[in-house]
Design an enzyme around this catalytic site. Structure first.
Site, mmCIF file in Angstrom:
data_model
loop_
_atom_site.group_PDB
_atom_site.id
_atom_site.type_symbol
_atom_site.label_atom_id
_atom_site.label_comp_id
_atom_site.label_asym_id
_atom_site.label_seq_id
_atom_site.Cartn_x
_atom_site.Cartn_y
_atom_site.Cartn_z
ATOM 1 N N ASP A 57 52.703 70.850 1.873
ATOM 2 C CA ASP A 57 53.948 70.557 2.570
ATOM 3 C C ASP A 57 54.193 71.654 3.601
ATOM 4 O O ASP A 57 54.105 72.846 3.289
ATOM 5 C CB ASP A 57 55.089 70.519 1.546
ATOM 6 N N ARG A 111 57.183 80.360 -2.249
ATOM 7 C CA ARG A 111 57.556 80.341 -0.833
ATOM 8 C C ARG A 111 57.890 81.775 -0.411
ATOM 9 O O ARG A 111 59.037 82.227 -0.515
ATOM 10 C CB ARG A 111 58.734 79.388 -0.595
ATOM 11 N N GLN A 126 60.493 72.124 -9.141
ATOM 12 C CA GLN A 126 61.179 70.847 -8.922
ATOM 13 C C GLN A 126 60.376 69.713 -9.518
ATOM 14 O O GLN A 126 59.183 69.845 -9.793
ATOM 15 C CB GLN A 126 61.449 70.608 -7.441
ATOM 16 N N ASP A 246 69.305 64.024 2.244
ATOM 17 C CA ASP A 246 69.512 65.021 1.200
ATOM 18 C C ASP A 246 70.684 64.621 0.309
ATOM 19 O O ASP A 246 71.705 64.132 0.800
ATOM 20 C CB ASP A 246 69.833 66.397 1.803
ATOM 21 N N GLU A 259 72.570 71.604 -2.232
ATOM 22 C CA GLU A 259 71.517 70.582 -2.148
ATOM 23 C C GLU A 259 70.746 70.494 -3.458
ATOM 24 O O GLU A 259 70.211 71.478 -3.947
ATOM 25 C CB GLU A 259 70.551 70.914 -1.013
ATOM 26 N N SER A 262 65.877 66.574 -1.717
ATOM 27 C CA SER A 262 65.469 66.085 -0.403
ATOM 28 C C SER A 262 64.508 64.938 -0.653
ATOM 29 O O SER A 262 63.571 65.078 -1.450
ATOM 30 C CB SER A 262 64.788 67.202 0.393
#
Length: 345
Positions: A57, A111, A126, A246, A259, A262
């Protein structure tokens, strides 16, 4: 000073033991219900993929993936996933999953370019999910149906948490509110996207913002999206563009929009070519994933990611994601959290 928000007078509702038990309960209950609601099969996911395949991604297109050489592959480089947005779609094809069914997996990512704050960590966990759909399902109405089904799982889980911990009173509304990013800009024209999200989330409690990635009438997108998974260019009957969005809820502890997911209908061949051109990424047509899509070897699909630590943080009324997961934080953030009753794991 790190980007840390300290809620005034914050005191955790649960101690460390109760928190750990709550995390396990939430994760077990939510994934079982999500699987049943969307008819998803659990599959095992990779922590890393080979560079140059197009499977990772790209997030907003600027974040660097953590990479390393593989000795037994003549030092070919692998990179730790940011998410599995594209990998999942190849698995739908390889597992030959029919229309109306899908898969989900526990995704763990690193990340390293993330800006660390109350809700952003170096470590991302996730539920990544993807389902096969037909051409007729590539509509805004179908997207809304799926969002409403996911929201129903979110609501059920909130009730289960309340049954275990009565001090955590449910706060989510019965229904999720739908709004396009353009409508949101029209409502709040002199604000930033984050300010608009805060305003709409506080007003409705739970919203799904539709159409993220394409430019709005002010010449800017609501937020960035990679060009090769969500479809953010296909026109909808109401004159807007985008088949993605979202899920946001109002987080009272932090006083801001929060959030949780997504997601969106994925690009077909036409949308992929259009979005690669818009993003000046047409060289990606030669990558493994993109070739398979352009050669009609991948099914049409819908999918997304649902933050595990984010969900637990919301349900358990935590002020910092580090109260849910173990990660690395700046020294000043650790010190300030310690001084303000925010116990990082």
């Amino acid at each position: 000073m790190s980007k840390l928000f300290v809620p005034k007078g914050y005191k955790p509702s649960l101690d460390l033991r109760e928190t750990e038990m709550g995390i396990q309960m939430i994760k077990d209950f939510f994934q079982q219900n999500l699987s049943a609601e969307l008819r998803l099969r659990r599959v095992t996911a990779p922590l890393f993929v080979l560079q140059g395949t197009g499977l990772n991604d790209d997030l907003n297109g600027v974040e660097r993936a953590v990479s390393f050489p593989i000795k037994d592959l003549r030092d070919k480089r692998a990179e730790v996933v940011h998410s599995l947005a594209k990998w999942k779609r190849t698995m739908l094809a390889d597992y030959k999953i029919p229309v109306g069914y899908g898969l989900y997996t526990d995704m763990n990512a690193i990340r390293s370019d993330e800006e660390l704050d109350n809700v952003h960590s170096l470590y991302v966990d996730q539920w990544d999910w993807e389902a096969s759909i037909s051409r007729e399902m590539r509509t805004i109405d179908f997207l809304k149906q799926v969002v409403s089904r996911i929201y129903a799982v979110i609501k059920r889980t909130e009730f289960v948490v309340y049954e275990r911990y009565p001090q955590l009173t449910p706060v989510l509304p019965d229904e999720i509110h739908f709004i396009t990013s353009q409508e949101l800009l029209d409502m709040y024209p002199n604000t930033t996207p984050k300010e608009r999200e805060d305003a709409i989330a506080k007003k409705y409690g739970a919203v799904f913002v539709i159409g993220i990635g394409g430019d709005l009438t002010n010449g800017e997108p609501h937020d960035g999206r990679a060009p090769d998974y969500d479809d953010w260019t296909t026109p909808t009957p109401d004159g807007h563009k985008g088949l993605n969005g979202d899920i946001l809820v109002w987080n009272e502890v932090l006083g801001r929009a929060f959030e949780l997911s997504s997601m969106g209908i994925r690009v077909d061949k036409e949308a992929l070519l259009k979005q690669l051109k818009i993003s000046n990424k047409e060289e990606r047509k030669e990558l493994y994933f993109h070739k398979r899509l352009l050669n009609d070897e991948l099914p049409l699909s819908i999918g997304g990611g649902i933050g595990q630590s984010r969900l637990c943080m919301f349900y358990l009324r935590k002020a910092h994601i580090g109260e849910i997961q173990a990660s690395i934080w700046p020294d000043d953030m650790v010190k300030t959290c310690r001084e303000n009753n925010i116990p990082l794991i």
